[in-house]
Design an enzyme around this catalytic site. Structure first.
Site, PDB file in Angstrom:
ATOM      1  N   ASP A  49       0.868  -1.184   0.000  1.00  0.00           N
ATOM      2  CA  ASP A  49       0.000   0.000   0.000  1.00  0.00           C
ATOM      3  C   ASP A  49       0.907   1.237   0.000  1.00  0.00           C
ATOM      4  OD1 ASP A  49      -3.196   0.573   1.169  1.00  0.00           O
ATOM      5  OD2 ASP A  49      -1.741   2.210   1.026  1.00  0.00           O
TER       6      ASP A  49
ATOM      7  N   HIS B   5     -10.158  -5.390  -3.198  1.00  0.00           N
ATOM      8  CA  HIS B   5      -8.818  -5.591  -2.625  1.00  0.00           C
ATOM      9  C   HIS B   5      -8.932  -5.996  -1.173  1.00  0.00           C
ATOM     10  CE1 HIS B   5      -9.867  -1.317  -2.345  1.00  0.00           C
ATOM     11  NE2 HIS B   5      -9.201  -1.291  -1.208  1.00  0.00           N
TER      12      HIS B   5
HETATM   13  P1  AMP Z   1      -9.855   1.339   0.368  1.00  0.00           P
HETATM   14  O1  AMP Z   1     -10.401   1.404  -1.033  1.00  0.00           O
HETATM   15  O2  AMP Z   1     -10.426   2.412   1.250  1.00  0.00           O
HETATM   16  O3  AMP Z   1      -9.983  -0.021   0.985  1.00  0.00           O
HETATM   17  O4  AMP Z   1      -8.298   1.629   0.324  1.00  0.00           O
HETATM   18  C1  AMP Z   1      -7.581   1.823  -0.853  1.00  0.00           C
HETATM   19  C2  AMP Z   1      -6.116   1.716  -0.503  1.00  0.00           C
HETATM   20  O5  AMP Z   1      -5.377   1.752  -1.706  1.00  0.00           O
HETATM   21  C3  AMP Z   1      -5.577   2.832   0.407  1.00  0.00           C
HETATM   22  O6  AMP Z   1      -4.994   2.262   1.560  1.00  0.00           O
HETATM   23  C4  AMP Z   1      -4.544   3.534  -0.483  1.00  0.00           C
HETATM   24  O7  AMP Z   1      -3.420   3.986   0.250  1.00  0.00           O
HETATM   25  C5  AMP Z   1      -4.179   2.438  -1.471  1.00  0.00           C
HETATM   26  N1  AMP Z   1      -3.697   2.914  -2.762  1.00  0.00           N
HETATM   27  C6  AMP Z   1      -4.253   3.839  -3.570  1.00  0.00           C
HETATM   28  N2  AMP Z   1      -3.531   3.993  -4.687  1.00  0.00           N
HETATM   29  C7  AMP Z   1      -2.485   3.139  -4.595  1.00  0.00           C
HETATM   30  C8  AMP Z   1      -1.371   2.826  -5.436  1.00  0.00           C
HETATM   31  N3  AMP Z   1      -1.189   3.434  -6.623  1.00  0.00           N
HETATM   32  N4  AMP Z   1      -0.484   1.895  -5.002  1.00  0.00           N
HETATM   33  C9  AMP Z   1      -0.658   1.284  -3.824  1.00  0.00           C
HETATM   34  N5  AMP Z   1      -1.688   1.518  -2.988  1.00  0.00           N
HETATM   35  C10 AMP Z   1      -2.584   2.444  -3.357  1.00  0.00           C
END
Ligand code: AMP
Length: 119
Positions: A28, A95
């Protein structure tokens, strides 16, 4: 196209920890703790409502490999699984979060953690 589909097709880079024909696991980018990572299916599913159960099972199978990696390399002392849906889900591509727990731990950069996990 959502950001995780872009990671899968190589448009956006990621700190990749594991990949097979069905899933991808990467760190993340904004981790809550050291080693916080995400497992995603390569095929697009939005959330828990539309994901195929065989794919979900595979994600959980892979999570055990990742758990072992986190234990071996980062000495984690607990692991929390999180999966968000609806308004609390920021990225609309299924995810599973794997969030390590430590009794005491100094936060390191994602780059440093990636180095430790992949060396
Ligand atoms: P959620 O959709 O709320 O379960 O969380 C989405 C997660 O994706 C968050 O913890 C972000 O920090 C992570 N995230 C968003 N964009 C990226 C990226 N390009 N690479 C890695 N993690 C990401």
């Amino acid at each position: 196209m959502d950001i995780f589909c872009k990671i899968i097709n190589g448009e956006i880079p990621s700190y990749k920890l594991y990949e097979d024909e069905i899933v991808l696991c990467f760190l993340d980018i904004n981790p809550d703790t050291n080693g916080h990572c995400l497992i995603i299916p390569k095929k697009h599913y939005t959330d828990i409502n539309d994901i195929d159960l065989d794919v979900l099972k595979h994600i959980f199978d892979v999570s055990k490999k990742i758990k072992k990696l986190l234990e071996d390399k980062l000495n984690i002392e607990g692991l929390t699984y999180i999966q968000n849906n609806g308004d609390v889900q920021e990225v609309k591509h299924f995810h599973l979060h794997l969030k390590p727990y430590y009794r005491n731990n100094e936060k390191k950069s994602v780059e440093e953690i990636y180095e430790i996990l992949t060396k």
